[in-house]
Design a protein around this motif. Sequence first.
Motif, mmCIF file in Angstrom:
data_model
loop_
_atom_site.group_PDB
_atom_site.id
_atom_site.type_symbol
_atom_site.label_atom_id
_atom_site.label_comp_id
_atom_site.label_asym_id
_atom_site.label_seq_id
_atom_site.Cartn_x
_atom_site.Cartn_y
_atom_site.Cartn_z
ATOM 1 N N ALA A 180 8.647 0.192 -14.106
ATOM 2 C CA ALA A 180 9.203 1.184 -15.021
ATOM 3 C C ALA A 180 8.128 2.035 -15.690
ATOM 4 O O ALA A 180 8.395 3.158 -16.118
ATOM 5 C CB ALA A 180 10.043 0.494 -16.098
ATOM 6 N N GLU A 181 6.894 1.504 -15.770
ATOM 7 C CA GLU A 181 5.779 2.227 -16.384
ATOM 8 C C GLU A 181 4.614 2.256 -15.402
ATOM 9 O O GLU A 181 3.695 1.437 -15.489
ATOM 10 C CB GLU A 181 5.363 1.543 -17.692
ATOM 11 C CG GLU A 181 6.343 1.699 -18.827
ATOM 12 C CD GLU A 181 6.324 3.106 -19.418
ATOM 13 O OE1 GLU A 181 5.367 3.856 -19.124
ATOM 14 O OE2 GLU A 181 7.261 3.444 -20.165
ATOM 15 N N PRO A 182 4.607 3.202 -14.464
ATOM 16 C CA PRO A 182 3.540 3.258 -13.472
ATOM 17 C C PRO A 182 2.144 3.367 -14.075
ATOM 18 O O PRO A 182 1.166 2.915 -13.467
ATOM 19 C CB PRO A 182 3.881 4.516 -12.658
ATOM 20 C CG PRO A 182 5.352 4.674 -12.817
ATOM 21 C CD PRO A 182 5.652 4.211 -14.212
ATOM 22 N N SER A 183 2.038 3.942 -15.264
ATOM 23 C CA SER A 183 0.723 4.096 -15.893
ATOM 24 C C SER A 183 0.087 2.754 -16.232
ATOM 25 O O SER A 183 -1.134 2.669 -16.398
ATOM 26 C CB SER A 183 0.845 4.942 -17.163
ATOM 27 O OG SER A 183 1.709 4.311 -18.104
ATOM 28 N N MET A 184 0.875 1.689 -16.322
ATOM 29 C CA MET A 184 0.350 0.363 -16.639
ATOM 30 C C MET A 184 -0.074 -0.415 -15.398
ATOM 31 O O MET A 184 -0.640 -1.494 -15.508
ATOM 32 C CB MET A 184 1.402 -0.454 -17.398
ATOM 33 C CG MET A 184 1.776 0.099 -18.747
ATOM 34 S SD MET A 184 3.064 -0.889 -19.535
ATOM 35 C CE MET A 184 2.277 -2.500 -19.633
ATOM 36 N N PHE A 185 0.194 0.130 -14.226
ATOM 37 C CA PHE A 185 -0.115 -0.554 -12.970
ATOM 38 C C PHE A 185 -1.531 -0.192 -12.549
ATOM 39 O O PHE A 185 -1.875 0.982 -12.390
ATOM 40 C CB PHE A 185 0.899 -0.128 -11.904
ATOM 41 C CG PHE A 185 0.791 -0.862 -10.606
ATOM 42 C CD1 PHE A 185 0.811 -2.249 -10.560
ATOM 43 C CD2 PHE A 185 0.677 -0.169 -9.410
ATOM 44 C CE1 PHE A 185 0.721 -2.924 -9.354
ATOM 45 C CE2 PHE A 185 0.592 -0.830 -8.197
ATOM 46 C CZ PHE A 185 0.612 -2.214 -8.176
ATOM 47 N N ALA A 186 -2.380 -1.208 -12.360
ATOM 48 C CA ALA A 186 -3.800 -0.969 -12.113
ATOM 49 C C ALA A 186 -4.087 -0.472 -10.709
ATOM 50 O O ALA A 186 -5.088 0.213 -10.486
ATOM 51 C CB ALA A 186 -4.597 -2.249 -12.389
ATOM 52 N N ALA A 187 -3.239 -0.775 -9.745
ATOM 53 C CA ALA A 187 -3.468 -0.372 -8.353
ATOM 54 C C ALA A 187 -2.811 0.985 -8.082
ATOM 55 O O ALA A 187 -2.349 1.670 -8.996
ATOM 56 C CB ALA A 187 -2.934 -1.438 -7.405
ATOM 57 N N ASP A 188 -2.777 1.356 -6.812
ATOM 58 C CA ASP A 188 -2.156 2.614 -6.410
ATOM 59 C C ASP A 188 -0.674 2.589 -6.763
ATOM 60 O O ASP A 188 0.081 1.712 -6.311
ATOM 61 C CB ASP A 188 -2.330 2.807 -4.898
ATOM 62 C CG ASP A 188 -1.772 4.133 -4.395
ATOM 63 O OD1 ASP A 188 -1.219 4.898 -5.210
ATOM 64 O OD2 ASP A 188 -1.877 4.389 -3.196
ATOM 65 N N ALA A 189 -0.235 3.540 -7.575
ATOM 66 C CA ALA A 189 1.150 3.545 -8.054
ATOM 67 C C ALA A 189 2.158 3.666 -6.919
ATOM 68 O O ALA A 189 3.323 3.273 -7.083
ATOM 69 C CB ALA A 189 1.349 4.679 -9.052
ATOM 70 N N THR A 190 1.746 4.183 -5.774
ATOM 71 C CA THR A 190 2.661 4.290 -4.636
ATOM 72 C C THR A 190 3.228 2.933 -4.242
ATOM 73 O O THR A 190 4.362 2.831 -3.750
ATOM 74 C CB THR A 190 1.942 4.924 -3.428
ATOM 75 O OG1 THR A 190 1.397 6.182 -3.821
ATOM 76 C CG2 THR A 190 2.901 5.135 -2.265
ATOM 77 N N LEU A 191 2.453 1.868 -4.470
ATOM 78 C CA LEU A 191 2.904 0.524 -4.123
ATOM 79 C C LEU A 191 4.157 0.116 -4.890
ATOM 80 O O LEU A 191 4.897 -0.762 -4.445
ATOM 81 C CB LEU A 191 1.789 -0.489 -4.396
ATOM 82 C CG LEU A 191 0.552 -0.409 -3.500
ATOM 83 C CD1 LEU A 191 -0.527 -1.358 -4.004
ATOM 84 C CD2 LEU A 191 0.928 -0.737 -2.063
ATOM 85 N N LEU A 192 4.396 0.746 -6.028
ATOM 86 C CA LEU A 192 5.556 0.384 -6.834
ATOM 87 C C LEU A 192 6.868 0.672 -6.112
ATOM 88 O O LEU A 192 7.905 0.122 -6.474
ATOM 89 C CB LEU A 192 5.524 1.121 -8.175
ATOM 90 C CG LEU A 192 4.350 0.762 -9.097
ATOM 91 C CD1 LEU A 192 4.397 1.607 -10.359
ATOM 92 C CD2 LEU A 192 4.366 -0.717 -9.443
ATOM 93 N N ASN A 193 6.830 1.535 -5.122
ATOM 94 C CA ASN A 193 8.027 1.807 -4.328
ATOM 95 C C ASN A 193 8.164 0.865 -3.136
ATOM 96 O O ASN A 193 9.057 1.061 -2.298
ATOM 97 C CB ASN A 193 8.034 3.247 -3.840
ATOM 98 C CG ASN A 193 8.431 4.228 -4.926
ATOM 99 O OD1 ASN A 193 8.911 3.839 -5.984
ATOM 100 N ND2 ASN A 193 8.224 5.515 -4.678
ATOM 101 N N TYR A 194 7.298 -0.150 -3.074
ATOM 102 C CA TYR A 194 7.340 -1.073 -1.941
ATOM 103 C C TYR A 194 7.356 -2.541 -2.352
ATOM 104 O O TYR A 194 7.809 -3.376 -1.571
ATOM 105 C CB TYR A 194 6.128 -0.832 -1.016
ATOM 106 C CG TYR A 194 6.152 0.517 -0.349
ATOM 107 C CD1 TYR A 194 6.798 0.698 0.873
ATOM 108 C CD2 TYR A 194 5.560 1.615 -0.946
ATOM 109 C CE1 TYR A 194 6.829 1.943 1.485
ATOM 110 C CE2 TYR A 194 5.590 2.872 -0.342
ATOM 111 C CZ TYR A 194 6.223 3.022 0.868
ATOM 112 O OH TYR A 194 6.264 4.256 1.472
ATOM 113 N N LEU A 195 6.872 -2.885 -3.520
ATOM 114 C CA LEU A 195 6.820 -4.288 -3.930
ATOM 115 C C LEU A 195 8.234 -4.825 -4.158
ATOM 116 O O LEU A 195 9.114 -4.100 -4.646
ATOM 117 C CB LEU A 195 5.992 -4.435 -5.209
ATOM 118 C CG LEU A 195 4.518 -4.038 -5.089
ATOM 119 C CD1 LEU A 195 3.829 -4.134 -6.456
ATOM 120 C CD2 LEU A 195 3.796 -4.901 -4.069
#
Length: 284
Positions: free
Chosen positions: A204-219
Amino acid sequence: MAVETYETSHDGGWASQVHAFTERYLREIARSRVMLAWSVGFPAVFYLLNLALFIDLSTVPDELLGQVKGAVVIGFGTFTTIIVCISVFAQLLVNDIEAGRYEQFRSLPVSPTADLVGRILAGVIVALSAFLVMLGIGVLTGAEYGLRDPASLPLALGAFIAFAVPWLTLGLLLGAVLSDARYATVISTVAALVLYFVTGFNGAEPSMFAADATLLNYLPNTLPNRFLNYHLTTISNWGASGMTPPPVPAGPRWVGLLAAYGAGSFLLALGIMRRLIYKRGVLP
């Protein structure tokens, strides 16, 4: 084999076993008030504390505030789902193993597949109920929801089922290797919390994700949350909600990926059930 004959007969035997296992596991969960209170009550309190102390929505435009709150609640709903799936599944299996029930099941013409499907159906029902409870709590705090289009409801339901299966499988694995239900509860809760924060509140908060934010659409914990947010809210300005970039997943390719996660997890769960629980190798 007797089990294979039982499974492939046309007298409804396998379906009857699925129904019996589903009913049994739902009764077991309903009787365990501590399990339900922890699995549903803890995430609800966690949400209310975060809303009161840590979530800053002061910069959200008034016309978007209700829907953005809805997106926040959906994120906590997916967090609740993960805890319910892992914790409840693990505890039920540990309890059954400790009570020696599988020693009895192995001597009967019981289908591991029917057992697994019954467990999954019960787990999905409880997880969906917990998710809806969280959405209801969100309404009391000003959250608003809305279907994106007529296909949103079936898409969201299918996505939710596919989302639940991997975590039910993880709970099954924990239950198979742990000897104490308390360990299962602690490990599942810690795992869900770590995932939630490390992946930016389940994506919900991509800015808090340390890796490539694109991964958030796959995890497997972030994709379902972002997909459900798209279909269960009517937010148009995703930038104001903090959920982009990357673009929020919505199309058929994401449904296919969720289905692949669910199918792959089911096959893994079936292997665990047959080999570790029923000790029957690769056959039914």
